[in-house]
Design a protein around this motif. Sequence first.
Motif, PDB file in Angstrom:
ATOM      1  N   ASN A 167      44.961  35.736  36.742  1.00  0.00           N
ATOM      2  CA  ASN A 167      43.542  35.378  36.677  1.00  0.00           C
ATOM      3  C   ASN A 167      43.132  34.828  35.316  1.00  0.00           C
ATOM      4  O   ASN A 167      41.947  34.821  34.971  1.00  0.00           O
ATOM      5  CB  ASN A 167      42.679  36.594  37.023  1.00  0.00           C
ATOM      6  CG  ASN A 167      42.922  37.760  36.058  1.00  0.00           C
ATOM      7  OD1 ASN A 167      43.527  37.596  35.005  1.00  0.00           O
ATOM      8  ND2 ASN A 167      42.449  38.946  36.434  1.00  0.00           N
ATOM      9  N   ARG A 187      40.380  32.112  35.128  1.00  0.00           N
ATOM     10  CA  ARG A 187      39.037  32.572  35.487  1.00  0.00           C
ATOM     11  C   ARG A 187      38.278  33.073  34.259  1.00  0.00           C
ATOM     12  O   ARG A 187      37.068  32.881  34.132  1.00  0.00           O
ATOM     13  CB  ARG A 187      39.127  33.681  36.531  1.00  0.00           C
ATOM     14  CG  ARG A 187      37.761  34.152  37.044  1.00  0.00           C
ATOM     15  CD  ARG A 187      37.882  35.440  37.854  1.00  0.00           C
ATOM     16  NE  ARG A 187      39.012  35.414  38.775  1.00  0.00           N
ATOM     17  CZ  ARG A 187      39.483  36.483  39.406  1.00  0.00           C
ATOM     18  NH1 ARG A 187      38.910  37.672  39.193  1.00  0.00           N
ATOM     19  NH2 ARG A 187      40.511  36.391  40.212  1.00  0.00           N
ATOM     20  N   TYR A 188      39.009  33.715  33.337  1.00  0.00           N
ATOM     21  CA  TYR A 188      38.359  34.295  32.161  1.00  0.00           C
ATOM     22  C   TYR A 188      38.572  33.454  30.901  1.00  0.00           C
ATOM     23  O   TYR A 188      38.150  33.857  29.815  1.00  0.00           O
ATOM     24  CB  TYR A 188      38.892  35.711  31.917  1.00  0.00           C
ATOM     25  CG  TYR A 188      38.574  36.664  33.048  1.00  0.00           C
ATOM     26  CD1 TYR A 188      37.280  37.127  33.246  1.00  0.00           C
ATOM     27  CD2 TYR A 188      39.576  37.082  33.919  1.00  0.00           C
ATOM     28  CE1 TYR A 188      36.992  37.995  34.288  1.00  0.00           C
ATOM     29  CE2 TYR A 188      39.294  37.955  34.955  1.00  0.00           C
ATOM     30  CZ  TYR A 188      37.996  38.407  35.140  1.00  0.00           C
ATOM     31  OH  TYR A 188      37.708  39.266  36.175  1.00  0.00           O
ATOM     32  N   ASN A 233      47.022  37.001  31.879  1.00  0.00           N
ATOM     33  CA  ASN A 233      46.319  37.725  32.940  1.00  0.00           C
ATOM     34  C   ASN A 233      45.483  38.861  32.353  1.00  0.00           C
ATOM     35  O   ASN A 233      45.892  39.532  31.405  1.00  0.00           O
ATOM     36  CB  ASN A 233      47.345  38.298  33.924  1.00  0.00           C
ATOM     37  CG  ASN A 233      46.682  39.020  35.084  1.00  0.00           C
ATOM     38  OD1 ASN A 233      46.105  38.394  35.966  1.00  0.00           O
ATOM     39  ND2 ASN A 233      46.764  40.349  35.077  1.00  0.00           N
TER      40      ASN A 233
END
Length: 729
Positions: free
Chosen positions: A538, A541-542, A547
């Motif tokens: 992810n 996304r951030y 991750n």
Amino acid sequence: MNVTVLYVGSSLLAPLRQAEAEINSAYRLDLRIAAYNFGLSLTESEWREVENDLKAADVVFVIHVMDGENATRLLSSLERYGEQHRAVVVINCMPDLMRRTRMGQLDFGQLLRPLRTSGTEIVVGEEAAPLGKKAGRASRLVVKVGSWMGDQARSHRANKSRSHTPYLKLVDRLPGLLRFVPAAGKLRDIKHYLYLFCYFLQPTPMNIRSMVLYAIKHYVREERVVKAAIDVPPPERMPAVAIYHPDAPSLFESFEAYRKWSERRAGKQNARVLVPEETIGLLLMRPQIVSKTRLHYDGLIRAIEAEGLSVVPAISTLMDNREACEKFFVEKEEKRGKGKKRTAKAEDDGGSIADGFTSHSRVSQIVSLTGFSFVGGPAMNDSVAAAHFLHDLNRPFRSVVSLDVQTVEAWEQSGTGLNPVQAGMQIAIPEIDGATEPFVYGGMPEGGVAPVPLEDRCRRLARRLRRWNRLRNAPRSELRLSLLAFCFPPNKGNIGTAADLDVFPSVWETLRRLQADGYTVEVPDSPEVLRGMLLGGNSERYGATANVAFRMPADEYRRLCPYVDEIEKEWGSAPGQINSFGGDLLIQGIMLGNVFLGVQPTFGYEGDPMRLLMARSGAPHHGFMALYTYLEKVFRADAVVHVGTHGALEFMPGKQVGLSGACWPDRLIGELPHIYIYSVNNPSEGTIAKRRSYAELISYLTPPIENAGLYKNLASLKELLTAYRQTTD
């Protein structure tokens, strides 16, 4: 009447103060004892006081002064004021100081010519003294000890490989035999010196009082001394090795006696006490115990017991810790059956084998409170013998620090931490024997007469010992481990870099081994898959580089981390701009069962990433602090493993060595057992990791290399350049 005592250590000041008061009360000699710790750095003002006291002294004692500026200045002072002193008694010092011993006709310089017995006489230099029948045995003993004293006067290096233990045993027999030695001429003064030596080697308050009185009685020829009719008792004898406990009425000379007392103390005979897996073995300095300057020991013992652990505090001879360890830390059993080399219990415990016996450890860890060498003490270092013994015992060896040659206040205020003498004898020398966890737990306060415990440091150390025990004792399937990779230089796609180490294949192999050994681990299919899981996931996304395994709200971070206010002075309000998203701090990594593979955050100064590492002040940013807060208080790791050379934790602001609770490496690692996979070719920075982050190093070899040479177009270019040079020549 004036006595000046110049010493190194922390065990003499309290009994000297007590002796001064008791002697004046009993004999009204108007005695003043001036005492100076020569392990400290003395100011010019303090040196003027030393000079004045030496000038006024009737008797001077110099004890344990080995080298350094203080020793050099003392030599000239003794030369300058020597004619005024009734006696100068030098014990266990550097050779040049030993030669300054002056007691009546005794001149240590003459001990360069060894003592000898000849028929019915004992010969001292050119002088012979007759021996009676009863004196023969005692005088031969004097010859042996006198020869050892001569060795010290010649050079403390001359017989480096010789053990001091036989001489300590000889000295233990001396008081009962010295009364048979003739008291005439130089032999009389040798006899007096040996009596003083015996008092010093058993430095109980009574013996220190007697040591001072003995010197006054025999060397201060004043009417008030004669009228006082001074009575000096023979030296008190204490066991060479024993077990001490602050709650016990006396010392224990056997482990069985200590076991029985511990069971009674626990309230019932079958109580669970002194279970090896839950017992810490402590090595204590004998002078501190017998002189009753042991509050710092008591504080650490009680802190360890408060963590639910048992403790075996063993008094060591200092010259060789093996004797105390073998007597109190090792259980021996007869072999069972012909040809069997070890019992199942010994096999489990990694015990060593003695002829006819198997052995296993009674303790889970050994913690030395003595400093110096495990074998050899302050006189020498036999690291080979130490390594052999500790390898056979197969237990972790720690060496922790009491501030004996600097005050607690000086240490707290120092940016360096420990002074050179302290760092040498309590950090560097024990490291040669493999000691770790150089944790400061107590010391001498400004104006104090005996060391005291640092309560918060004792508690922190005790908790670290308990957590190391859990790593050994808990079911492996329950243990939670954190492996941390690095990213340096930052923002260059360098996650998982380390000097001379292929990180992802190494981590993958480690995970496979952990799984095979019973740890709860999810192992990816390959190193490439592992890398993809960590760097992908992810992260987009951030806007992160890896991750995100956990989002820590700023409020939770404030609640869990006690240092947020200090960090905000450097980096602004939490969560800050680094490793954050919205109001949360981002913990980057992946969960693999009970193993967390994380990424240590960047340093924070993107334009100058090394700036924080070299700062004398400052703080890690919120993201850096949040990671280690998460590991200890959210993930609840049982240990943290840094993978490769090297990360940033051990270089964070704080003292160089002998860290305090205000130092950032100490705050970051907290109570977590720390294992560092480190390149074998970088011992200097590896030492920093051991000293500043309490790391246990696991070394890896650098990869084999050879000269690659030139290839393809580079080889053609070389040929053209060579041809050009030849043409122009």
